[in-house]
Scaffold this active site. Structure first.
Site, PDB file in Angstrom:
ATOM      1  N   GLY A  55      22.714 -14.285  -1.477  1.00 39.87           N
ATOM      2  CA  GLY A  55      24.163 -14.444  -1.428  1.00 39.87           C
ATOM      3  C   GLY A  55      24.674 -14.120  -0.043  1.00 39.87           C
ATOM      4  O   GLY A  55      25.524 -13.251   0.144  1.00 39.87           O
ATOM      5  N   GLY A  69      26.879 -14.456   2.335  1.00 36.35           N
ATOM      6  CA  GLY A  69      28.195 -14.777   2.849  1.00 36.35           C
ATOM      7  C   GLY A  69      28.443 -13.942   4.087  1.00 36.35           C
ATOM      8  O   GLY A  69      27.517 -13.633   4.845  1.00 36.35           O
ATOM      9  N   ASN A  97      31.349  -5.687  -4.499  1.00 40.53           N
ATOM     10  CA  ASN A  97      32.565  -5.040  -4.970  1.00 40.53           C
ATOM     11  C   ASN A  97      32.436  -4.710  -6.455  1.00 40.53           C
ATOM     12  O   ASN A  97      31.665  -5.337  -7.179  1.00 40.53           O
ATOM     13  CB  ASN A  97      33.770  -5.952  -4.758  1.00 40.53           C
ATOM     14  N   LYS A 116      35.995   3.230  -3.660  1.00 44.64           N
ATOM     15  CA  LYS A 116      36.195   1.953  -2.969  1.00 44.64           C
ATOM     16  C   LYS A 116      36.980   0.986  -3.853  1.00 44.64           C
ATOM     17  O   LYS A 116      37.824   0.232  -3.368  1.00 44.64           O
ATOM     18  CB  LYS A 116      34.859   1.339  -2.577  1.00 44.64           C
TER      19      LYS A 116
END
Length: 323
Positions: free
Chosen positions: A12, A14, A107, A194
């Site tokens: 992934g 990105g 996240n 976070k």
């Protein structure tokens, strides 16, 4: 990791995955990126271009669109969106080397457990503090920070000396690339902290397409953020997380100072017409709050508005004008 020259695969790739992959590759480590076709084609043609305030560099780095490229990796950096975690972990499980370690650079707070449901290898929760974006395929821009917090996901894992040794090895590996890594037994609390910051900034940044600095400069936005923070703290404490309210509020203020020009990842997704991670940010607080009997009206409102904006952008042919 058992190899003195570990093979690292970013799944992934990105902006976040490409940035940390680039930092490790620039330090001489063996890194392979798995990403979207346009990103991979650009890297294959011209290398991965990295723009930092202190340097710009281009790396020739192996890249692939195929998950099969994860075979043989000693360390896997999993950087996919939360909505893709379950399916990706299920597909990745039979490809992983027996002694591999999987880091969840994502996240939200539910991803490590979701990955662990499918893989036998150790899963390392990772709180990521970095501001990055992708100006275009084959490019990543770094705006600020760049540190990680890692640790065991459960008390049982915290008592495992072999895992603790691996965590120290990971921290040492990233240190060679100039990436600070803190090993913490409270990493899940760190992920919740976070999440709190993300809930205070991401949706507002997305709906207004404004960076963090201008948001924090406006009193009504700060008042809204305070309500969001109170709701997240109440849900987190009811969920058994030891978040310090004073530290939480300081973190919200500090983000605007350290990343004033940063658009949230949710804002970037919304601007590109891509699905956001709002279900795993404000949406998670709404769900957990409902399950715990806690009302979360500020998070509920922002969650609903982002879902509406997301739907509008994913269905560009829908007219906003009544017939």
């Amino acid at each position: 990791m058992t190899s003195s020259t570990p093979r690292i695969t970013v799944v992934g790739a990105g902006s976040v995955g490409s940035y940390f992959g680039a930092m490790l590759a620039r330090a001489g480590h063996s890194v392979t990126l798995i990403g979207r076709p346009d990103h991979v084609r650009a890297i294959e043609a011209s290398g991965l271009k990295v723009y930092r305030s202190d340097a710009e560099f281009t790396l020739r780095i192996p890249a692939s669109t195929e998950l099969d490229a994860v075979r043989g990796a000693d360390l896997v950096l999993l950087c996919v969106k939360s909505r893709d975690t379950e399916e990706l972990a299920r597909r990745m499980a039979p490809l992983l080397a027996p002694d591999a370690v999987v880091m969840s650079l994502q996240n939200g707070v539910e991803n490590p457990a979701a990955i662990a449901r499918h893989v036998r290898q150790p899963v390392v929760p990772t709180a990521v503090y970095v501001a990055t974006a992708m100006p275009g395929p084959g490019e990543v821009r770094h705006f600020g920070r760049g540190e990680l917090v890692i640790g065991p996901a459960t008390p049982g894992e915290a008592a495992d000396p072999a895992l603790r040794a691996r965590l120290q090895d990971i921290a040492a590996l990233f240190a060679t690339a100039g990436v600070p890594v803190q090993v913490s037994d409270a990493v899940m609390d760190e992920l919740w902290a976070k999440l709190l910051v993300n809930c205070a900034y991401n949706a507002i940044s997305a709906l207004t397409q404004q960076p963090y600095g201008p948001m924090a400069a406006l009193a009504p936005i700060r008042e809204l953020q305070e309500q969001l923070v109170r709701e997240v703290l109440e849900v987190a404490h009811a969920d058994g997380r030891a978040l310090d309210p004073q530290r939480a509020r300081a973190s919200v203020e500090q983000i605007a100072r350290s990343m004033p020009g940063q658009l949230s990842s949710t804002a970037q997704d919304l601007a590109r017409g891509k699905p956001t991670e709002i279900d795993d940010l404000n949406g998670l607080i709404v769900r957990r709050g409902a399950a715990l009997g806690i009302v979360t009206p500020a998070n509920q409102s922002l969650y609903a508005l982002v879902k509406l904006a997301e739907t509008a952008r994913l269905q560009p042919g829908v007219s906003a004008t009544p017939a």
